[in-house]
Write a protein that holds these residues in place. Structure first.
Motif, PDB file in Angstrom:
ATOM      1  N   THR A  92      14.139  -7.625  29.084  1.00 15.95           N
ATOM      2  CA  THR A  92      14.269  -6.462  28.211  1.00 15.95           C
ATOM      3  C   THR A  92      14.252  -5.215  29.096  1.00 15.95           C
ATOM      4  OG1 THR A  92      13.116  -7.627  26.457  1.00 15.95           O
ATOM      5  CG2 THR A  92      13.228  -5.235  26.270  1.00 15.95           C
ATOM      6  N   PRO A  93      15.230  -4.334  28.943  1.00 22.13           N
ATOM      7  CA  PRO A  93      15.299  -3.190  29.851  1.00 22.13           C
ATOM      8  C   PRO A  93      14.134  -2.220  29.683  1.00 22.13           C
ATOM      9  CG  PRO A  93      16.957  -3.006  28.135  1.00 22.13           C
ATOM     10  CD  PRO A  93      16.315  -4.348  27.974  1.00 22.13           C
ATOM     11  N   MET A  94      13.735  -1.639  30.813  1.00 17.82           N
ATOM     12  CA  MET A  94      12.702  -0.615  30.810  1.00 17.82           C
ATOM     13  C   MET A  94      13.359   0.751  30.729  1.00 17.82           C
ATOM     14  SD  MET A  94      10.161  -1.918  33.759  1.00 17.82           S
ATOM     15  CE  MET A  94       9.398  -3.518  33.684  1.00 17.82           C
ATOM     16  N   ASP A 127       7.042 -11.181  41.538  1.00 18.83           N
ATOM     17  CA  ASP A 127       8.035 -12.236  41.421  1.00 18.83           C
ATOM     18  C   ASP A 127       9.022 -12.241  42.589  1.00 18.83           C
ATOM     19  OD1 ASP A 127       9.118 -14.409  39.987  1.00 18.83           O
ATOM     20  OD2 ASP A 127      10.655 -13.120  39.129  1.00 18.83           O
ATOM     21  N   GLY A 128       9.030 -11.174  43.383  1.00 18.65           N
ATOM     22  CA  GLY A 128       9.941 -11.099  44.515  1.00 18.65           C
ATOM     23  C   GLY A 128      11.248 -10.410  44.190  1.00 18.65           C
ATOM     24  N   ARG A 129      11.411  -9.934  42.961  1.00 16.51           N
ATOM     25  CA  ARG A 129      12.617  -9.196  42.599  1.00 16.51           C
ATOM     26  C   ARG A 129      12.387  -7.714  42.812  1.00 16.51           C
ATOM     27  NH1 ARG A 129      14.129 -10.757  36.605  1.00 16.51           N
ATOM     28  NH2 ARG A 129      11.997 -11.429  36.392  1.00 16.51           N
ATOM     29  N   THR A 130      13.452  -6.974  42.941  1.00 19.62           N
ATOM     30  CA  THR A 130      13.335  -5.519  42.989  1.00 19.62           C
ATOM     31  C   THR A 130      13.330  -4.994  41.572  1.00 19.62           C
ATOM     32  OG1 THR A 130      15.715  -5.151  43.072  1.00 19.62           O
ATOM     33  CG2 THR A 130      14.572  -5.441  45.180  1.00 19.62           C
ATOM     34  N   VAL A 131      12.978  -3.729  41.427  1.00 19.82           N
ATOM     35  CA  VAL A 131      12.940  -3.117  40.100  1.00 19.82           C
ATOM     36  C   VAL A 131      14.322  -3.124  39.475  1.00 19.82           C
ATOM     37  CG1 VAL A 131      12.439  -1.012  38.824  1.00 19.82           C
ATOM     38  CG2 VAL A 131      10.937  -1.725  40.664  1.00 19.82           C
ATOM     39  N   ARG A 132      15.340  -2.827  40.251  1.00 25.49           N
ATOM     40  CA  ARG A 132      16.708  -2.769  39.717  1.00 25.49           C
ATOM     41  C   ARG A 132      17.189  -4.163  39.298  1.00 25.49           C
ATOM     42  NH1 ARG A 132      16.165   1.626  37.881  1.00 25.49           N
ATOM     43  NH2 ARG A 132      15.730   3.245  39.348  1.00 25.49           N
ATOM     44  N   GLU A 133      16.807  -5.191  40.032  1.00 22.40           N
ATOM     45  CA  GLU A 133      17.181  -6.564  39.625  1.00 22.40           C
ATOM     46  C   GLU A 133      16.487  -6.938  38.324  1.00 22.40           C
ATOM     47  OE1 GLU A 133      16.094  -9.141  42.775  1.00 22.40           O
ATOM     48  OE2 GLU A 133      17.779  -8.599  44.047  1.00 22.40           O
ATOM     49  N   ALA A 134      15.250  -6.485  38.145  1.00 23.60           N
ATOM     50  CA  ALA A 134      14.501  -6.796  36.920  1.00 23.60           C
ATOM     51  C   ALA A 134      15.120  -6.091  35.726  1.00 23.60           C
ATOM     52  CB  ALA A 134      13.048  -6.384  37.077  1.00 23.60           C
ATOM     53  N   GLU A 135      15.742  -4.907  35.940  1.00 21.65           N
ATOM     54  CA  GLU A 135      16.343  -4.168  34.837  1.00 21.65           C
ATOM     55  C   GLU A 135      17.676  -4.759  34.424  1.00 21.65           C
ATOM     56  OE1 GLU A 135      16.566  -0.156  36.085  1.00 21.65           O
ATOM     57  OE2 GLU A 135      14.434   0.217  35.763  1.00 21.65           O
ATOM     58  N   SER A 136      18.393  -5.379  35.342  1.00 17.77           N
ATOM     59  CA  SER A 136      19.737  -5.904  35.004  1.00 17.77           C
ATOM     60  C   SER A 136      19.701  -7.314  34.502  1.00 17.77           C
ATOM     61  CB  SER A 136      20.642  -5.815  36.213  1.00 17.77           C
ATOM     62  OG  SER A 136      20.097  -6.557  37.295  1.00 17.77           O
TER      63      SER A 136
END
Length: 114
Positions: free
Chosen positions: A90-92, A105-114
């Motif tokens: 779900t997008p922030m 989790d090892g993801r970047t913030v931008r990867e988590a948003e997409s």
């Protein structure tokens, strides 16, 4: 006197419950809505139940059990909802600076948003 104290608690609880509803309407994303709704509704519900205990003293034990139940279940359920929202990506809101779960989790913030 007990009725006056009970009424003040119930009124204060109603104000917090109203602010929880207002927070659900005004917050920009799902995560802040969950947080605003949970914190205010937990406190509002507890205040209303305390006010009811002043009105009905023989219900106090049951109302204390309900207060304990609210204190335990509301934060746990909001955490589960926000974690599930994060897992389905779900997008922030754009003003979010850090995503602690993405770092974990090892993801970047931008990867988590997409």
């Amino acid at each position: 006197m007990f009725e006056l104290i009970g009424s003040v608690f119930i009124l204060a609880g109603a104000v917090f419950l109203f602010s929880a509803g207002l927070g659900l309407l005004r917050m920009p994303d799902a995560y802040t809505r969950i947080q605003a709704g949970t914190k205010a509704s937990t406190l509002g519900t507890m205040l209303v139940l305390i006010g009811l205990a002043f009105y009905h003293p023989n219900w106090t034990f049951r109302l204390v059990l309900l207060i304990y139940f609210v204190l335990v279940t509301n934060p746990v359920s909001s955490h589960a909802l926000s974690r599930a929202a994060w897992l389905i990506r779900t997008p922030m809101t754009a003003s979010t600076i850090t995503d602690a779960l993405a770092d974990e989790d090892g993801r970047t913030v931008r990867e988590a948003e997409s």
